[in-house]
Design an enzyme around this catalytic site. Sequence first.
Site, PDB file in Angstrom:
ATOM      1  N   ASN A 173      19.972 -29.250  17.619  1.00 37.42           N
ATOM      2  CA  ASN A 173      20.849 -28.587  16.645  1.00 37.42           C
ATOM      3  C   ASN A 173      20.187 -28.715  15.278  1.00 37.42           C
ATOM      4  OD1 ASN A 173      22.874 -27.764  14.944  1.00 37.42           O
ATOM      5  ND2 ASN A 173      24.245 -29.491  15.391  1.00 37.42           N
ATOM      6  N   TRP A 174      19.624 -27.613  14.815  1.00 40.12           N
ATOM      7  CA  TRP A 174      18.864 -27.671  13.553  1.00 40.12           C
ATOM      8  C   TRP A 174      19.757 -27.649  12.319  1.00 40.12           C
ATOM      9  CZ3 TRP A 174      14.174 -23.830  14.525  1.00 40.12           C
ATOM     10  CH2 TRP A 174      13.415 -24.323  15.593  1.00 40.12           C
ATOM     11  N   LYS A 175      21.048 -27.379  12.537  1.00 39.43           N
ATOM     12  CA  LYS A 175      22.020 -27.347  11.417  1.00 39.43           C
ATOM     13  C   LYS A 175      21.518 -26.399  10.319  1.00 39.43           C
ATOM     14  CE  LYS A 175      23.578 -31.869  12.820  1.00 39.43           C
ATOM     15  NZ  LYS A 175      24.186 -33.144  12.486  1.00 39.43           N
ATOM     16  N   HIS A 184      31.433 -28.105  16.581  1.00 38.00           N
ATOM     17  CA  HIS A 184      30.697 -29.278  16.086  1.00 38.00           C
ATOM     18  C   HIS A 184      31.563 -30.007  15.064  1.00 38.00           C
ATOM     19  CE1 HIS A 184      27.751 -31.702  13.978  1.00 38.00           C
ATOM     20  NE2 HIS A 184      27.031 -31.627  15.079  1.00 38.00           N
ATOM     21  N   GLU A 233      30.972 -31.126  12.274  1.00 41.59           N
ATOM     22  CA  GLU A 233      30.830 -30.635  10.892  1.00 41.59           C
ATOM     23  C   GLU A 233      31.646 -29.361  10.688  1.00 41.59           C
ATOM     24  OE1 GLU A 233      26.567 -30.691  11.009  1.00 41.59           O
ATOM     25  OE2 GLU A 233      26.647 -32.875  11.112  1.00 41.59           O
ATOM     26  N   GLU A 265      30.025 -36.470  20.777  1.00 42.80           N
ATOM     27  CA  GLU A 265      29.327 -36.909  19.571  1.00 42.80           C
ATOM     28  C   GLU A 265      30.283 -37.717  18.699  1.00 42.80           C
ATOM     29  OE1 GLU A 265      25.814 -34.070  18.667  1.00 42.80           O
ATOM     30  OE2 GLU A 265      27.603 -33.210  17.784  1.00 42.80           O
ATOM     31  N   GLY A 299      23.994 -38.497  12.269  1.00 45.93           N
ATOM     32  CA  GLY A 299      23.189 -38.522  11.055  1.00 45.93           C
ATOM     33  C   GLY A 299      23.245 -39.845  10.314  1.00 45.93           C
ATOM     34  N   SER A 325      22.557 -39.553  16.410  1.00 51.11           N
ATOM     35  CA  SER A 325      21.395 -40.408  16.167  1.00 51.11           C
ATOM     36  C   SER A 325      20.564 -40.676  17.420  1.00 51.11           C
ATOM     37  CB  SER A 325      21.813 -41.724  15.497  1.00 51.11           C
ATOM     38  OG  SER A 325      22.422 -41.459  14.245  1.00 51.11           O
ATOM     39  N   GLY A 332      20.294 -33.808  16.518  1.00 50.82           N
ATOM     40  CA  GLY A 332      20.220 -33.213  15.192  1.00 50.82           C
ATOM     41  C   GLY A 332      18.889 -33.534  14.537  1.00 50.82           C
ATOM     42  N   GLY A 333      18.900 -34.546  13.673  1.00 52.61           N
ATOM     43  CA  GLY A 333      17.733 -34.892  12.855  1.00 52.61           C
ATOM     44  C   GLY A 333      16.412 -34.945  13.608  1.00 52.61           C
TER      45      GLY A 333
END
Length: 253
Positions: free
Chosen positions: A10-12, A96, A98, A168, A174, A214, A235-236
Amino acid sequence: MKPTPFIAGNWKMNETIAEATALVTALKDAVKDVKGIDIAVAPTATALSSVAPLLKGTNIALSSQNVHWADHGAFTGEISVNMLKEIGCAWAIIGHSERRQYFGETNEGVNKRATAAIRAGLGAIICVGETLAEREAGKTLEVVSTQVKEGLNGLTAEDSKLLVIAYEPVWAIGTGKVATTAQAQEVHAHIRSLLKAQFGDEAGAAVRIQYGGSVKPGNAAELLAQPDINGALVGGASLKAADFAAIIRAALN
Ligand code: PGA
């Protein structure tokens, strides 16, 4: 038998078109020999149509980061299932944390988005997870149950073939704080029981449940070895081709 592992990135809201094409070019090369694992990347909407042709004929599928339930119409800022399928998306991330936290998305909206996606042949990765306050109040399983039940309302065993759940924990996204394997497995097993109750034992056992929050090359193998963890939503670490490739390879074990 465990279902085929599914690792999604997930590149956000990261990567311009130039950066996205460079990242996917490096990733393609890094995982070109990988077989037996489903892989997807979810670039921002602006980069989807540039990344799509680079993924044709590879072992990496394309995902969007959201999808709307209507075919078309007055829904400023939204993208329909058909628009995503036209680009070549196979998946959409839905609900998600967010989106829930900053953009007010509800379980009802998640359900409408997922139902529209699945019924039109687009895979749905539905995200669920508790906040730190909810975990500390002992409400994790209750919160996740409500998100799963309301998010999957009305979906059938046939629909479940295009369904993935991503657990999640919000406090692990993150933050560098990963859930322990025992914490993650406990919630995954609970989600598994909800899936079996809704779809029956066989179909419920076949739905992939990803862990997210993470995930890094150093912790992926241990998480992925848990009986009810069937992949990861990353993600990251998915923004670095080498790290994401290492996480994908951890699913080979
Ligand atoms: P993270 O994000 O891997 O950067 O924690 C995961 C996610 O939000 O999907």
